[in-house]
Design an enzyme around this catalytic site. Structure first.
Site, PDB file in Angstrom:
ATOM      1  N   SER A 237       0.842  -1.190   0.000  1.00 50.64           N
ATOM      2  CA  SER A 237       0.000   0.000   0.000  1.00 50.64           C
ATOM      3  C   SER A 237       0.878   1.240   0.000  1.00 50.64           C
ATOM      4  O   SER A 237       2.098   1.145   0.032  1.00 50.64           O
ATOM      5  CB  SER A 237      -0.905  -0.001   1.229  1.00 50.64           C
ATOM      6  N   LYS A 238       0.235   2.391  -0.015  1.00 49.27           N
ATOM      7  CA  LYS A 238       0.982   3.655  -0.102  1.00 49.27           C
ATOM      8  C   LYS A 238       1.997   3.787   1.017  1.00 49.27           C
ATOM      9  O   LYS A 238       3.026   4.427   0.855  1.00 49.27           O
ATOM     10  CB  LYS A 238       0.057   4.880  -0.053  1.00 49.27           C
ATOM     11  N   ARG A 239       1.695   3.184   2.157  1.00 41.23           N
ATOM     12  CA  ARG A 239       2.655   3.403   3.240  1.00 41.23           C
ATOM     13  C   ARG A 239       3.966   2.668   3.015  1.00 41.23           C
ATOM     14  O   ARG A 239       4.935   2.877   3.725  1.00 41.23           O
ATOM     15  CB  ARG A 239       2.064   3.056   4.614  1.00 41.23           C
ATOM     16  N   HIS A 240       4.012   1.807   1.991  1.00 37.54           N
ATOM     17  CA  HIS A 240       5.275   1.157   1.665  1.00 37.54           C
ATOM     18  C   HIS A 240       6.078   1.988   0.664  1.00 37.54           C
ATOM     19  O   HIS A 240       7.118   1.578   0.198  1.00 37.54           O
ATOM     20  CB  HIS A 240       5.020  -0.225   1.065  1.00 37.54           C
ATOM     21  N   GLY A 241       5.547   3.167   0.321  1.00 38.48           N
ATOM     22  CA  GLY A 241       6.219   3.996  -0.663  1.00 38.48           C
ATOM     23  C   GLY A 241       5.397   4.055  -1.933  1.00 38.48           C
ATOM     24  O   GLY A 241       4.184   3.932  -1.886  1.00 38.48           O
TER      25      GLY A 241
END
Length: 472
Positions: A237-241
RNA sequence: GCUCCCUUCGUCUAGCGGUUAGGACGCUGGCCUCUCACGUCGGUAACAGGGGUUCGAAUCCCCUAGGGAGCGCCA
């Protein structure tokens, strides 16, 4: 029967790498079998669907080179088909009106959870006469017993007991059709023979097969591909970049590299690592796709990207590099041919962005010397080599400003001073590039050009003098 | 909670009853060398655990554990 596959994203964001890989597999399967690949936009969620998202998704697919043969089809333009299907099910007695209140449904759910059973609709309105003019939804009459076998091309045979399934809503109280109904109708209408999608849909498949059968349609073959995880093992997801494929383009990745990386994530062909799109099509076998989820690894993507930058056609790479040069304020027309820069620097950058940054010195003077490099190489001992280099280079005619002659000048100065090449080339490199790393010194000088080279050597000599003065 | 899916080096994977468990990324040592890269040679590291089946299991079966998904008037 010609193979037809589809990619059916809902336009609620950008095309992310997981969706892109699913699209790629679906695309490869169709191409491999000489079939068609269609794009369908699942935009029935009016709240969240946007036109920008549709554009972003198509932009991503175009960039990756995933061309579709038909579409995009929009579900919002196909409501008449869904309504006809719902009517057909009603006529056949395979769907019914339900006016159960939210409260009743909630109570039912709470009771079932408390009893540790799977929460599902109890069929209360089956066979009841519900006023068609009062608010109601329409539910599908799922078979009560028996089982549905999904013969998945990746997972193998998976069995679901009908007793585990409930009567799902196929039309909302506002009259709009729901997802499980629309996919089924669309896949049937569009002649989709093979559904390749994320494995989060595996649990929906038996319901869809039941609806398909109720409509008298032949179910397609299914292939549920595993998801992509982030480095911590949770779904990417976005929190992984970065997750959007367009973001990868902007960071300086080549489409062929991302494509190659993605295809190897969950699929393999023996020990082969490099695949052009043509090879993928020739070698792809959906049965070779792995069942387990895999982790997105930027290091390996970087390796592939560097490989393609280094071994791709320099002219092609140069075209893609150009916007990244502009991004850092450089007009490639003001210096050496970008193609030559790519040829010289290709092996040194993992991304086009990086390639642009390490090549800036070919187009403009650097702000300051790299501190460590200057400390090590721009010392008094370097003065004479630099002075002699300057003299030697100044005498070169512009038409002799070529690697071979430039190399001779460096060699000659080293020989005259009885120094090894490094003692001459390194100070010169730092003087001209500002850093201790660059292509071979002859190539470097050629790219920088005579005028800038002499100017920068003077600057370096001034730096040495200044430093010496400060020390005494 | 219930149902379904998944499990080989840190990561991507090969393997489809008999292999010294192979390759790739990463990391790491050497070589090459005017620097950095590239290239090249080498090293590191895995069958989740436990039961079976079998002459023989990474491969087949069961259980456990750990992950994931679904159980919406979202898609």
């Amino acid at each position: 029967m010609t193979v037809r596959t589809r990619f059916a994203p809902s336009p609620t964001g950008y095309l992310h790498v997981g969706g892109a890989r699913t699209a790629l597999f679906s695309y490869l399967f169709a191409r491999k079998h000489g079939g068609q690949f269609v794009l369908r936009i699942e935009d029935t969620d009016l709240e969240r669907s946007t036109a920008e998202s549709v554009n972003a998704i198509m932009e991503g697919m175009t960039w990756m080179g995933l061309d579709y043969d038909e579409g995009p089809f929009y579900q919002t333009q196909r409501f008449e088909h869904y309504h006809a299907a719902i009517q057909e099910l009603m006529d056949k007695g395979l769907a019914y009106r339900c006016d159960c209140s939210k409260e009743r449904l909630e109570r039912l759910r709470d009771k079932q959870m408390a009893a540790k059973v799977k929460p599902r609709y109890d069929g209360h309105c089956r066979g009841r006469q519900v006023d068609p003019d009062a608010p109601h939804v329409i539910r599908f009459s799922n078979p009560v017993d028996g089982a549905v076998i999904v013969d998945d091309m990746i997972r193998g045979r998976v069995a679901f007991a009908n007793s585990e399934l409930d009567d799902l809503i196929i039309r909302r109280s506002d009259g709009s059709p729901t997802y499980n109904l629309t996919v089924v109708v669309d896949d049937a209408d569009m002649g989709i023979t093979h559904v390749v999608r994320g494995d989060d849909h595996l649990n929906n498949t038996p319901r869809q097969i039941n609806i398909l059968k109720a409509l008298g349609k032949e179910p397609p073959r299914y292939a549920h591909v595993p998801m992509i995880l982030g480095s911590d093992g949770s779904p990417l997801s976005k929190r992984h970049g970065a997750v959007s494929v367009v973001a990868y383009r902007d960071m300086g990745y080549l489409p062929e590299a991302l494509l190659n990386y993605l295809v190897r994530l969950g699929w393999s062909h023996g020990d082969q690592e490099m695949f052009s799109l043509e090879e993928m099509i020739a070698l792809f076998d959906i049965g070779d796709v792995n069942k387990a989820a895999s982790t997105f690894d930027t290091d390996k993507l970087d390796w592939l990207n560097q490989h393609y930058i280094q071994h791709g056609d320099p002219a092609h790479i140069a075209r893609l590099l150009s916007p990244h040069m502009g991004q850092i304020g450089i007009d490639p027309a003001t210096g050496p041919d970008l193609v030559d820069v790519v040829a010289a620097q290709g092996a040194r950058a993992k991304t086009l962005k990086e390639l642009a940054e390490i090549s800036a010195f070919c187009y403009r003077d650097f702000e300051a010397f790299d501190e460590a490099a200057a400390k090590k190489h721009l010392r008094p001992a370097a003065r004479e080599p630099l002075q002699r280099m300057r003299a030697g280079l100044e005498m070169l005619a512009l038409e002799d400003w070529e690697p071979e002659t430039l190399h001779h000048v460096v060699e000659r100065v080293a020989a005259e001073l009885e120094l090894n090449m490094g003692k001459v080339a390194q100070p010169l490199r730092v003087a001209v590039v500002g850093r201790a790393a660059s292509p071979g010194i002859d190539i470097t000088l050629q790219l920088v050009g005579k005028e800038a080279t002499l100017r920068r050597i003077d600057k370096a000599l001034a730096f040495i003098a200044e430093r010496e003065a400060a020390a005494s």
